[in-house]
Design a protein around this motif. Structure first.
Motif, short mmCIF file in Angstrom:
data_model
loop_
_atom_site.label_atom_id
_atom_site.label_comp_id
_atom_site.label_asym_id
_atom_site.label_seq_id
_atom_site.Cartn_x
_atom_site.Cartn_y
_atom_site.Cartn_z
N PHE A 356 39.10 40.36 39.25
CA PHE A 356 38.19 40.74 38.16
C PHE A 356 38.14 42.25 37.98
O PHE A 356 38.07 42.76 36.85
CB PHE A 356 36.78 40.20 38.44
CG PHE A 356 36.65 38.71 38.28
CD1 PHE A 356 37.20 38.06 37.19
CD2 PHE A 356 35.98 37.95 39.23
CE1 PHE A 356 37.07 36.68 37.04
CE2 PHE A 356 35.85 36.57 39.09
CZ PHE A 356 36.40 35.94 37.99
N THR A 357 38.17 43.01 39.09
CA THR A 357 38.12 44.47 38.96
C THR A 357 39.42 45.02 38.38
O THR A 357 39.41 46.03 37.67
CB THR A 357 37.83 45.13 40.31
OG1 THR A 357 38.74 44.65 41.30
CG2 THR A 357 36.42 44.86 40.77
N TRP A 358 40.57 44.38 38.66
CA TRP A 358 41.81 44.79 38.02
C TRP A 358 41.70 44.64 36.51
O TRP A 358 42.14 45.52 35.74
CB TRP A 358 42.98 43.96 38.53
CG TRP A 358 43.61 44.48 39.79
CD1 TRP A 358 43.60 43.91 41.03
CD2 TRP A 358 44.37 45.70 39.94
NE1 TRP A 358 44.30 44.69 41.93
CE2 TRP A 358 44.78 45.78 41.30
CE3 TRP A 358 44.75 46.71 39.05
CZ2 TRP A 358 45.53 46.85 41.78
CZ3 TRP A 358 45.50 47.77 39.53
CH2 TRP A 358 45.89 47.83 40.89
N LEU A 359 41.12 43.53 36.05
CA LEU A 359 40.99 43.30 34.61
C LEU A 359 39.99 44.28 33.99
O LEU A 359 40.24 44.84 32.92
CB LEU A 359 40.56 41.86 34.34
CG LEU A 359 41.51 40.77 34.85
CD1 LEU A 359 41.06 39.40 34.36
CD2 LEU A 359 42.94 41.03 34.43
N THR A 360 38.86 44.50 34.65
CA THR A 360 37.88 45.46 34.15
C THR A 360 38.47 46.86 34.11
O THR A 360 38.30 47.61 33.15
CB THR A 360 36.63 45.44 35.04
OG1 THR A 360 36.09 44.12 35.10
CG2 THR A 360 35.56 46.39 34.49
N GLY A 361 39.20 47.22 35.18
CA GLY A 361 39.85 48.53 35.21
C GLY A 361 40.92 48.68 34.15
O GLY A 361 41.11 49.76 33.59
N ALA A 362 41.62 47.59 33.83
CA ALA A 362 42.64 47.63 32.79
C ALA A 362 42.02 47.94 31.43
O ALA A 362 42.58 48.71 30.63
CB ALA A 362 43.41 46.31 32.74
N VAL A 363 40.87 47.35 31.14
CA VAL A 363 40.18 47.65 29.89
C VAL A 363 39.79 49.12 29.84
O VAL A 363 39.99 49.81 28.83
CB VAL A 363 38.93 46.75 29.73
CG1 VAL A 363 38.12 47.18 28.50
CG2 VAL A 363 39.33 45.28 29.58
#
Length: 430
Positions: A356-363
């Motif tokens: 989830f943090t990878w996806l949030t960081g990608a945004v």
């Protein structure tokens, strides 16, 4: 071998009921992490605008203010996945407590340096730990939903609920920060952000009963696999980078458009329309009992997003741009929600917070890159050229998604074997 114990459907995982927000919010124990989680994630939306307003006030330069905010955002995007990995390995509370303290101290240091009119490099030095230590409350809440609703059709509803909550946060947070910085004191935004982080973060960390359990191995050595090694997660990261390009490109280009027509006050109205579309579609998406596979939903939804974003650069009137902005916003939420839903099937429970943090960081990373690119386009070419960034970002991400769509199908998971002797027992770690 570790065994999995599920709770009664009528209590924590009501799989037999039709998915809906009422059923979701009646999940036992949900409110114990939802309320402090909302308070703790509010500062995330206040941080960037508070830095911009404070640094611009003390330096007189929007360029310096934007640079300091960009350093904070990039630092957050790069370090967030490691925070998620540590939370999966050692427990959310073990990561939150020191992280909250570091964030508060570094944020107050950044405030003091700005007020003292320190050189820009000093602000950058303070901005790095400020961004790196931003508490990843959103991914942690999503991971707790995953524990509560394992195997339940309410997972899509939970993903939608969290998307709407995030969007509400990014509506309330900037308004609160702007009001504090302009009506109270230029430093009031960052000081309030630090106070809310401390209070909300500690309250959230105190909810030990709902945090995901951590697998320990006694005398055995267990290899913890990073979520980044899962092909589907890498595809979703590219997908979410494209979504970040929409957020960043819209922020800069809407401001430039309204400035060019002599109506800068309309910027808030247009961006609010865009955000309203996102929230509306998020609410609807979570209320639907989907029968279509998420792999197909994300392809269709993302194609619609790329198509809508591709028309922004051609809009030459406020009404047309408002309508297109609303449409783009309505296309974002389904893509976000479906992407987060896919994590449930692609990623083992012990690595979901990191995923989830990878996806949030990608945004966040896509947004930071888009702000820079759109600003350059607006300065060097015609007004509205910055809208090419959302178009390009979503089209590239869509091409990747289509080409690698097979990676989004979960592979059968074999037994996990720990190197050494002994059984693995899931226990909650404080």
């Amino acid at each position: 071998m570790a065994s999995t114990v599920t709770t009664e459907p009528s209590k924590d995982s009501p799989a037999s009921s039709r998915p809906g927000y009422g059923q979701l919010l009646r999940t036992r124990g949900a409110w114990t992490f939802l309320l402090p989680g909302f308070a703790a994630r509010q500062p995330f939306a206040m941080l960037t605008i508070s830095i911009v307003l404070l640094v611009q006030h003390t330096t007189g330069s929007y360029g310096a203010a934007g640079a300091a905010a960009a350093v904070t955002g990039v630092s957050m995007a790069l370090f967030a996945p490691y925070s998620g990995r540590l939370a999966d390995r050692y427990g959310q509370r073990a990561v939150l407590l020191p992280g909250v303290l570091v964030h508060v101290l570094s944020g107050l240091t950044l405030t003091a340096l700005a007020l003292a009119e320190a050189p820009l490099w000093a602000l950058f030095v303070a901005a790095v730990p400020t961004g790196a230590s931003v508490p990843q409350i959103g991914p942690m809440v999503r991971a707790r939903w995953g524990v509560k609703l394992q195997g339940s059709p309410l997972m899509t509803t939970a993903a939608a609920f969290e998307s709407v909550t995030d969007e509400l946060t990014f509506v309330v947070g900037p308004l609160l920060a702007t009001a504090l910085c302009t009506a109270v004191d230029p430093a009031a935004g960052l000081v309030t952000e630090a106070a809310l982080t401390l209070l909300g973060g500690l309250l959230f960390a105190a909810q030990k009963s709902t945090q995901p359990s951590v697998t320990v191995a006694g005398h055995a050595r267990v290899e913890h696999v990073s979520a980044l090694r899962i092909p589907g997660v890498r595809v979703l990261i590219v997908t979410f980078l494209g979504i970040g390009s929409v957020f960043g490109g819209m922020q800069v280009s809407l401001a430039a458009f309204t400035e060019s027509i002599g109506e800068p006050g309309l910027n808030g109205v247009l961006y609010g329309t865009f955000a309203a579309g996102n929230m509306l579609s998020g609410v609807v998406c979570g209320a639907i009992a989907w029968k279509v596979a998420p792999q197909r939903r994300i392809l269709v939804g993302y194609a619609a997003l790329a198509l809508a974003a591709s028309g922004l650069w051609a809009a030459h009137s406020v009404l047309v741009l408002a309508a297109l902005g609303l449409l783009v916003g309505m296309c974002i939420a389904p893509a976000l929600i479906t992407g987060y839903t896919l994590v449930e099937s692609l990623v083992p429970a012990g690595a979901r917070t990191e995923a989830f943090t990878w996806l949030t960081g990608a945004v966040a990373l896509g947004q930071a890159a888009a702000v820079t690119a759109a600003g350059q386009l607006e300065d060097r070419f015609w007004g509205g050229a910055g809208f090419l960034v959302p178009m390009g970002g979503t089209l590239l991400a869509l091409a990747t998604l289509v080409a690698l769509r097979s990676r989004l199908v979960a592979r059968p998971r074999g037994r996990t074997v720990a190197r050494g002797v002994g059984h693995r027992v899931p226990v909650a770690v404080d």
